[in-house]
Design a protein around this motif. Sequence first.
Motif, PDB file in Angstrom:
ATOM      1  N   HIS A 293       1.147 -37.223  37.367  1.00  0.00           N
ATOM      2  CA  HIS A 293       2.403 -37.166  37.361  1.00  0.00           C
ATOM      3  C   HIS A 293       2.774 -36.308  35.971  1.00  0.00           C
ATOM      4  O   HIS A 293       2.094 -36.231  35.048  1.00  0.00           O
ATOM      5  CB  HIS A 293       2.781 -38.685  37.111  1.00  0.00           C
ATOM      6  N   PRO A 294       3.996 -35.727  36.022  1.00  0.00           N
ATOM      7  CA  PRO A 294       4.359 -34.981  35.049  1.00  0.00           C
ATOM      8  C   PRO A 294       4.396 -35.590  33.444  1.00  0.00           C
ATOM      9  O   PRO A 294       4.483 -34.988  32.602  1.00  0.00           O
ATOM     10  CB  PRO A 294       6.054 -34.507  35.551  1.00  0.00           C
ATOM     11  N   LYS A 295       4.706 -36.956  33.710  1.00  0.00           N
ATOM     12  CA  LYS A 295       4.660 -37.714  32.420  1.00  0.00           C
ATOM     13  C   LYS A 295       3.352 -37.570  31.410  1.00  0.00           C
ATOM     14  O   LYS A 295       3.296 -37.692  30.509  1.00  0.00           O
ATOM     15  CB  LYS A 295       5.078 -39.444  32.537  1.00  0.00           C
ATOM     16  N   VAL A 296       2.532 -37.668  32.467  1.00  0.00           N
ATOM     17  CA  VAL A 296       1.090 -37.549  31.882  1.00  0.00           C
ATOM     18  C   VAL A 296       0.956 -36.191  31.309  1.00  0.00           C
ATOM     19  O   VAL A 296       0.180 -35.859  30.035  1.00  0.00           O
ATOM     20  CB  VAL A 296      -0.100 -37.585  33.091  1.00  0.00           C
ATOM     21  N   GLY A 297       1.484 -34.989  31.842  1.00  0.00           N
ATOM     22  CA  GLY A 297       1.361 -33.720  31.264  1.00  0.00           C
ATOM     23  C   GLY A 297       2.062 -33.571  30.073  1.00  0.00           C
ATOM     24  O   GLY A 297       1.885 -33.096  29.000  1.00  0.00           O
ATOM     25  N   ILE A 298       3.382 -34.383  30.062  1.00  0.00           N
ATOM     26  CA  ILE A 298       4.186 -34.497  28.770  1.00  0.00           C
ATOM     27  C   ILE A 298       3.441 -35.091  27.664  1.00  0.00           C
ATOM     28  O   ILE A 298       3.573 -34.742  26.604  1.00  0.00           O
ATOM     29  CB  ILE A 298       5.321 -35.206  29.005  1.00  0.00           C
ATOM     30  N   THR A 299       2.675 -36.184  28.043  1.00  0.00           N
ATOM     31  CA  THR A 299       1.987 -36.924  26.970  1.00  0.00           C
ATOM     32  C   THR A 299       0.753 -36.127  26.367  1.00  0.00           C
ATOM     33  O   THR A 299       0.387 -36.147  25.227  1.00  0.00           O
ATOM     34  CB  THR A 299       1.380 -38.163  27.485  1.00  0.00           C
ATOM     35  N   LEU A 300       0.170 -35.466  27.307  1.00  0.00           N
ATOM     36  CA  LEU A 300      -0.887 -34.585  26.961  1.00  0.00           C
ATOM     37  C   LEU A 300      -0.588 -33.549  26.124  1.00  0.00           C
ATOM     38  O   LEU A 300      -1.331 -33.244  25.077  1.00  0.00           O
ATOM     39  CB  LEU A 300      -1.723 -34.048  28.275  1.00  0.00           C
ATOM     40  N   THR A 301       0.803 -33.012  26.212  1.00  0.00           N
ATOM     41  CA  THR A 301       0.889 -32.112  25.254  1.00  0.00           C
ATOM     42  C   THR A 301       1.333 -32.445  23.895  1.00  0.00           C
ATOM     43  O   THR A 301       0.818 -31.708  23.004  1.00  0.00           O
ATOM     44  CB  THR A 301       2.374 -31.373  25.825  1.00  0.00           C
ATOM     45  N   CYS A 302       1.745 -33.765  23.702  1.00  0.00           N
ATOM     46  CA  CYS A 302       1.758 -34.251  22.576  1.00  0.00           C
ATOM     47  C   CYS A 302       0.317 -34.726  21.853  1.00  0.00           C
ATOM     48  O   CYS A 302       0.128 -34.442  20.569  1.00  0.00           O
ATOM     49  CB  CYS A 302       2.646 -35.822  22.563  1.00  0.00           C
ATOM     50  N   VAL A 303      -0.573 -34.977  22.505  1.00  0.00           N
ATOM     51  CA  VAL A 303      -1.876 -35.248  22.164  1.00  0.00           C
ATOM     52  C   VAL A 303      -2.283 -34.001  21.638  1.00  0.00           C
ATOM     53  O   VAL A 303      -3.057 -33.781  20.734  1.00  0.00           O
ATOM     54  CB  VAL A 303      -3.018 -35.626  23.256  1.00  0.00           C
ATOM     55  N   ALA A 304      -2.274 -33.078  22.315  1.00  0.00           N
ATOM     56  CA  ALA A 304      -2.806 -31.640  22.020  1.00  0.00           C
ATOM     57  C   ALA A 304      -2.142 -31.015  20.683  1.00  0.00           C
ATOM     58  O   ALA A 304      -2.905 -30.653  19.719  1.00  0.00           O
ATOM     59  CB  ALA A 304      -2.290 -30.421  23.088  1.00  0.00           C
ATOM     60  N   ARG A 305      -0.657 -31.442  20.567  1.00  0.00           N
ATOM     61  CA  ARG A 305      -0.076 -31.043  19.455  1.00  0.00           C
ATOM     62  C   ARG A 305      -0.743 -31.721  18.108  1.00  0.00           C
ATOM     63  O   ARG A 305      -0.698 -31.198  17.031  1.00  0.00           O
ATOM     64  CB  ARG A 305       1.285 -31.176  19.415  1.00  0.00           C
ATOM     65  N   MET A 306      -1.132 -32.901  18.200  1.00  0.00           N
ATOM     66  CA  MET A 306      -1.534 -33.935  17.151  1.00  0.00           C
ATOM     67  C   MET A 306      -3.045 -32.980  16.625  1.00  0.00           C
ATOM     68  O   MET A 306      -3.088 -33.014  15.677  1.00  0.00           O
ATOM     69  CB  MET A 306      -1.779 -35.231  17.649  1.00  0.00           C
ATOM     70  N   TYR A 307      -3.614 -32.720  17.599  1.00  0.00           N
ATOM     71  CA  TYR A 307      -4.856 -32.169  17.285  1.00  0.00           C
ATOM     72  C   TYR A 307      -4.713 -30.730  16.504  1.00  0.00           C
ATOM     73  O   TYR A 307      -5.630 -30.488  15.593  1.00  0.00           O
ATOM     74  CB  TYR A 307      -5.923 -31.776  18.744  1.00  0.00           C
ATOM     75  N   LYS A 308      -3.811 -30.037  16.986  1.00  0.00           N
ATOM     76  CA  LYS A 308      -3.346 -28.772  16.439  1.00  0.00           C
ATOM     77  C   LYS A 308      -3.202 -29.167  14.893  1.00  0.00           C
ATOM     78  O   LYS A 308      -3.528 -28.479  13.993  1.00  0.00           O
ATOM     79  CB  LYS A 308      -2.240 -28.144  16.893  1.00  0.00           C
ATOM     80  N   LEU A 309      -2.226 -30.009  14.682  1.00  0.00           N
ATOM     81  CA  LEU A 309      -1.781 -30.473  13.395  1.00  0.00           C
ATOM     82  C   LEU A 309      -2.811 -31.093  12.620  1.00  0.00           C
ATOM     83  O   LEU A 309      -2.880 -30.485  11.095  1.00  0.00           O
ATOM     84  CB  LEU A 309      -0.608 -31.346  13.500  1.00  0.00           C
ATOM     85  N   LYS A 310      -3.852 -31.827  13.168  1.00  0.00           N
ATOM     86  CA  LYS A 310      -4.914 -32.209  12.509  1.00  0.00           C
ATOM     87  C   LYS A 310      -5.792 -31.150  11.925  1.00  0.00           C
ATOM     88  O   LYS A 310      -6.326 -31.173  10.937  1.00  0.00           O
ATOM     89  CB  LYS A 310      -5.793 -33.221  13.206  1.00  0.00           C
ATOM     90  N   ALA A 311      -6.041 -30.175  12.763  1.00  0.00           N
ATOM     91  CA  ALA A 311      -6.987 -28.947  12.168  1.00  0.00           C
ATOM     92  C   ALA A 311      -6.352 -28.110  11.311  1.00  0.00           C
ATOM     93  O   ALA A 311      -7.060 -27.579  10.332  1.00  0.00           O
ATOM     94  CB  ALA A 311      -7.247 -28.178  13.513  1.00  0.00           C
ATOM     95  N   LYS A 312      -5.051 -28.252  11.292  1.00  0.00           N
ATOM     96  CA  LYS A 312      -4.310 -27.302  10.347  1.00  0.00           C
ATOM     97  C   LYS A 312      -4.415 -28.114   8.897  1.00  0.00           C
ATOM     98  O   LYS A 312      -4.711 -27.282   7.736  1.00  0.00           O
ATOM     99  CB  LYS A 312      -2.662 -27.230  10.636  1.00  0.00           C
ATOM    100  N   TRP A 313      -4.270 -29.369   9.027  1.00  0.00           N
ATOM    101  CA  TRP A 313      -4.103 -29.972   7.664  1.00  0.00           C
ATOM    102  C   TRP A 313      -5.548 -30.141   7.244  1.00  0.00           C
ATOM    103  O   TRP A 313      -5.567 -30.273   5.795  1.00  0.00           O
ATOM    104  CB  TRP A 313      -3.305 -31.496   7.833  1.00  0.00           C
ATOM    105  N   GLU A 314      -6.421 -30.305   7.843  1.00  0.00           N
ATOM    106  CA  GLU A 314      -7.928 -30.666   7.403  1.00  0.00           C
ATOM    107  C   GLU A 314      -8.713 -29.386   7.307  1.00  0.00           C
ATOM    108  O   GLU A 314      -9.759 -29.440   6.639  1.00  0.00           O
ATOM    109  CB  GLU A 314      -8.507 -31.567   8.363  1.00  0.00           C
ATOM    110  N   GLY A 315      -7.952 -28.283   7.640  1.00  0.00           N
ATOM    111  CA  GLY A 315      -8.456 -26.778   7.614  1.00  0.00           C
ATOM    112  C   GLY A 315      -9.866 -26.916   8.407  1.00  0.00           C
ATOM    113  O   GLY A 315     -10.898 -26.181   8.397  1.00  0.00           O
TER     114      GLY A 315
END
Length: 416
Positions: A293-315
Motif C-alpha cells: 500500500h502507498p502508506k507503506v511507501g510513505i513510511t519507508l521514505t521516513c525510515v530512509a530519511r532517518m538513516y540518512k540523517l543518522k549517517a550525516k550526524w554520526e559521520g
Amino acid sequence: MAMSSTRSALARALLAPKPWVPRRCAATAATREAQPQRVAAEMVRYALGGAVHRSSPEEAMRILEQGASNLQGGGEGSAEAVGLLMLAMSTLLYRSGRHKDAMEKLKATQQVVPSAAFRVAAWEALMGLHMEAGQEISYSVSPNDSVDLSIKDDSKWFDQDHLKFRVNAIKGLLALLNGETESAVQLFADGYGDFSEGKNQTENAAISYGEYLHCVGDFTMATQVYEKVLEAEHMEDMSGNLLAAGNMVPEEASLGVTCSYGQLLSHSGKFAEAEDFLTRALQKAEEQFGANHPKVGITLTCVARMYKLKAKWEGSSSIMVQEGLYRKALEVLKAPAINSEGTSNQINWRDIISLARGEYAELLLIQSNRKAEGERMKQWAEDAWRNRRLTLAQALEFSEPSKPTVVVDTRIGRVV
C-alpha cells in the motif's frame, strides 16, 4: 450463508424493541446514546472490521446501506445514526480507491445530519481527501461552505470549543501546505487547550498542531503534543471514535502520530528512539493496509530519511541501506520512470515521490560512477516539487533544531 444470516440479524436489530449491543461492546457503548445510534455504531464497527470478520468491502457496504435505509425518517437519534453509517460508507469507498465517491458521500453527510459534530467530522474528512489528492484549497474554507443554507444554523456551529479546534487545525494544515505560515500561527494560536486526551475526536487536530510546531522548529512543544496524543492512544480505545472518516479515522491518526514523532526524534538526533517509533509506524502501515500500500511507501521514505540523517550526524555511511529503502519506497508508491515525459505533474503521491527521489539523487551524486543517473533523478525531483514553504534543496538540507523543516504527514500523504 453465514454472512447472509449476519446481515439479516443486523437488519432485524435495527427494528428490535430493545437495543442490540453485543456483550463485548457493552462497556464501550455510551448509555446515554439513543438506540439507533448504538445499533449504527455496532454496524460500523462490524463493517470497518471486515478483515477480522472476513467480510468483503461489498458485503460491508451492503450492511451499512441496509442500515441507513431502515433508519431513514426514524425517531430520536435516527439522523445521527444515519450519519455514522454514511461516514463509515465514505471510509469504505476511500479504502477501495473510490475517492470521488467518498467525497460525494461526505458532502451528502453534511447535508442530512443536523448535528454540528457530525458535519465537522464530515468536513474534516473531506478536506483530508482534498489534501491527499494534491488539490489546492484556501485555508479560509469552512464547514459552512459545503452545507445547504436551508439547514445551516450558524449559532450551533461553534458552541463547543473542541469543534473550533478541529476546524482551525484543518485550516492550519491547509495554510502550511499553501506556504502561509503566519496564517497557520493565527489558526493554531488558541486551540490546543481543547485536546482532551482521546475525547471529542480531537486527536487529528492535535497531530496537525504538533506538525505545525515541528515544521517551524519548536521541537520542545511539538514533543509534548505528540507524546500527549500517544499517551491518550495508549490509555483510550481510539476505535470508539466513530466521528471520523477517510484518512482521518483513528487507525490513520495512530499511524500519523507514530510516524511524525519518529521523524521528530530523528530531527532531534535521538536515532535509537526514532528507529523504534518509525519501525512501529511501518508495522502499523503494513498491518492496516498491506505490504504494497502507498502508506507503506510513505513510511519507508521516513525510515530512509532517518538513516540518512543518522549517517550525516554520526559521520558514518549507510548508502546501501538508504538506497534499498528509497528503491522499495518508490516501487511501492509506483513512481513513474524518470524519462517519462510529463508525468511529474500528473502522479499520485507527488510530494513524497519527489522528496524520496531528491534524497535518492543525493546518494547517487556522491558515487562517481552514478553521477549522471543522480543528476537526472535530481532534475526530475526538482521539476515535480511543489511545496510552497520550502524549496527541495531546503527540505533535503536539514541542519538543526529550531530551523524550519519538512514533516511527512502519512494521513494525507503530503510533505508539510
